[in-house]
Scaffold this motif. Sequence first.
Motif, short mmCIF file in Angstrom:
data_model
loop_
_atom_site.label_atom_id
_atom_site.label_comp_id
_atom_site.label_asym_id
_atom_site.label_seq_id
_atom_site.Cartn_x
_atom_site.Cartn_y
_atom_site.Cartn_z
N THR A 160 0.82 -1.21 0.00
CA THR A 160 0.00 0.00 0.00
C THR A 160 0.85 1.26 0.00
N GLY A 161 0.27 2.32 -0.55
CA GLY A 161 0.98 3.59 -0.65
C GLY A 161 1.08 4.26 0.72
N LYS A 162 2.27 4.75 1.01
CA LYS A 162 2.49 5.46 2.29
C LYS A 162 3.30 6.71 2.00
N SER A 163 3.24 7.64 2.93
CA SER A 163 4.11 8.79 2.78
C SER A 163 4.64 9.20 4.14
N GLY A 164 5.75 9.87 4.12
CA GLY A 164 6.35 10.34 5.36
C GLY A 164 7.27 11.51 5.05
N THR A 165 7.48 12.36 6.05
CA THR A 165 8.33 13.52 5.84
C THR A 165 9.68 13.26 6.51
N SER A 166 10.74 13.49 5.77
CA SER A 166 12.08 13.27 6.33
C SER A 166 12.48 14.48 7.19
N LYS A 167 13.64 14.37 7.85
CA LYS A 167 14.11 15.44 8.74
C LYS A 167 14.23 16.77 8.01
N THR A 168 14.59 16.70 6.73
CA THR A 168 14.76 17.94 5.96
C THR A 168 13.41 18.51 5.52
N GLY A 169 12.33 17.81 5.83
CA GLY A 169 11.01 18.32 5.49
C GLY A 169 10.52 17.88 4.13
N LYS A 170 11.29 17.03 3.47
CA LYS A 170 10.91 16.57 2.14
C LYS A 170 9.90 15.42 2.28
N LEU A 171 8.90 15.44 1.41
CA LEU A 171 7.88 14.38 1.45
C LEU A 171 8.34 13.16 0.65
N HIS A 172 8.36 11.99 1.29
CA HIS A 172 8.71 10.76 0.60
C HIS A 172 7.46 9.92 0.42
N ASP A 205 7.44 6.80 -7.21
CA ASP A 205 7.67 7.23 -8.59
C ASP A 205 8.58 6.26 -9.34
N TYR A 206 9.57 5.75 -8.61
CA TYR A 206 10.52 4.84 -9.24
C TYR A 206 9.80 3.61 -9.80
N ILE A 207 9.00 2.96 -8.97
CA ILE A 207 8.35 1.74 -9.43
C ILE A 207 7.23 2.03 -10.42
N GLU A 208 6.52 3.13 -10.24
CA GLU A 208 5.45 3.46 -11.19
C GLU A 208 6.02 3.74 -12.58
N ASN A 209 7.14 4.46 -12.62
CA ASN A 209 7.75 4.74 -13.91
C ASN A 209 8.29 3.49 -14.57
N LEU A 210 8.84 2.61 -13.76
CA LEU A 210 9.37 1.35 -14.27
C LEU A 210 8.24 0.52 -14.90
N VAL A 211 7.13 0.44 -14.20
CA VAL A 211 5.98 -0.32 -14.69
C VAL A 211 5.41 0.33 -15.96
N ALA A 212 5.28 1.65 -15.94
CA ALA A 212 4.73 2.36 -17.09
C ALA A 212 5.63 2.18 -18.31
#
Length: 501
Positions: free
Chosen positions: A296-308, A326-333
């Motif tokens: 399942t899709g998850k997200s989290g913010t790293s210490k630098t404030g960037k959204l992963h 993005d990495y896996i979605e692009n690979l599949v696409a």
Amino acid sequence: MDVVIYARYSSHNQTECSIDGQLKECEEYAKRNNYNIVQSYIDRAKSGTKDDREQFLQMIADSKKGLFKGVITYQLDRFARNRYDSAIYKKQLRDKGIRVLSARENITEDASGILMESVLEGMAEYYSVELGQKVKRGMGINAEHCYYNGGSVPLGFTLKELSIATNGKDMIKKKYAIDEEKAPIVKKIFQMYANRETMASIIRYLNNLGCRTSQDKEFNKNSIGRILNNKKYIGIYSYQDTETAGGIPRIIEDDLFEKVQQELVRNGLAPARNRAKTEYLLTTKLMCGKCKEYMTGKSGTSKTGKLHTYYKCKNSKCNTKAIQKDYIENLVANSAQEFLTKDNIDYVSKQIYSIIKSNQDNTDLNKMQENYKKLEKQKAKTIKMIYECEVESVRKNFYNELANIEDEIKQLSFGITKEESKYINITATEIKFFLNKLKKGSIANFHYKKTLINTLINKVLLYEDRLTLVFNINNVEQEITISLLENLESSSFKVSALPNC
Ligand SMILES: [Zn+2]
């Protein structure tokens, strides 16, 4: 789960289960699965009448109100008139989180059905972009005059119908008006919050009085929050990026509204505006190779404030590493694009075309065409009689008969045209054209990437070192295995960089 039943009966099919029989079976199915039936929609289709699915369309309209999460149908083929309709409406329902369930079949759909539906859906989406723009243009006109544009009406407002003359035609438009009975509740909420009363006490106060939200529910933190930052209450009508002050009658004065906004900021409750919602394209497609659970899709913010953003195995005990979205979605696409070779496009379009043809229910049409042939013969016979007849009075009768037959022929040919228009008018060439378009798009375009994945990809299995793709093609699982290690080296992607969630 709240569900509705949809039953349809067409008179030309003798072996079909009656409406009562269909309903009974659907009710039993609901009972077995602990579903709560909130409504039943029944269409008794008489062949030849124009509106043979009034209740079906009502059900689709009602689905927008969020009152049910499932539609039980006796058999999947009862759901819609043809597979094209089925694909379109199922998608509409799915977008609202509503499932179509079959009381008799313990199957979802066969693989060829999935392929066809996914391509038809893709095509419908592709061609509906233009339609969508037309609707938006209509909404633009509504916005100019601050007419109601759809969506839920906030508490304290009601809609007033207006008859507007445009191009000599009267059209009904709606405008926001104040609901005198409910507007004081809104005022009270703003006043209490501005006076620094807690959310909990406001909620308690309203619920004790028996006040209800615009959705006729008890108040909670979310519904109060939505009211407190809604600019409609200070008379602002908004459409897309444009706001029109005074476009709506005002309920709250600017000073009070501003004070409430400051309180919301102070309490850390100010809305995070413009926070884009992440759409995970591989939800319900991506599975963990090790435990066969969905990822399942998850997200989290790293210490630098960037959204992963990433996908993670649902099984909390599983040690399969999370993979960047993005990495896996692009690979599949990319793989889906590569899959669309000339040979595969030819094969798929022929395949789909033959499924469409074999699924067409042309009982009515065949009957009409048979009748047409009979009438043509009768006509020829009558004309012959007129020539051969020597008695004036009898000939006159034949003339009358001829006129009647010609009338019938005219009506029937009109009926045939109408019946034919119900059919899916898609040729193999059109399907090919669409698939070729799908091959050439840019993966950087999110909408395109989504259509590509939805149309072609059935399942993706993620293993430690590789990825296996299953395409929506026939019963054969056409698998492509990609070595992740090769791809990992050439990209900057690092699994260890992902935050734990
Ligand atoms: Zn797993």
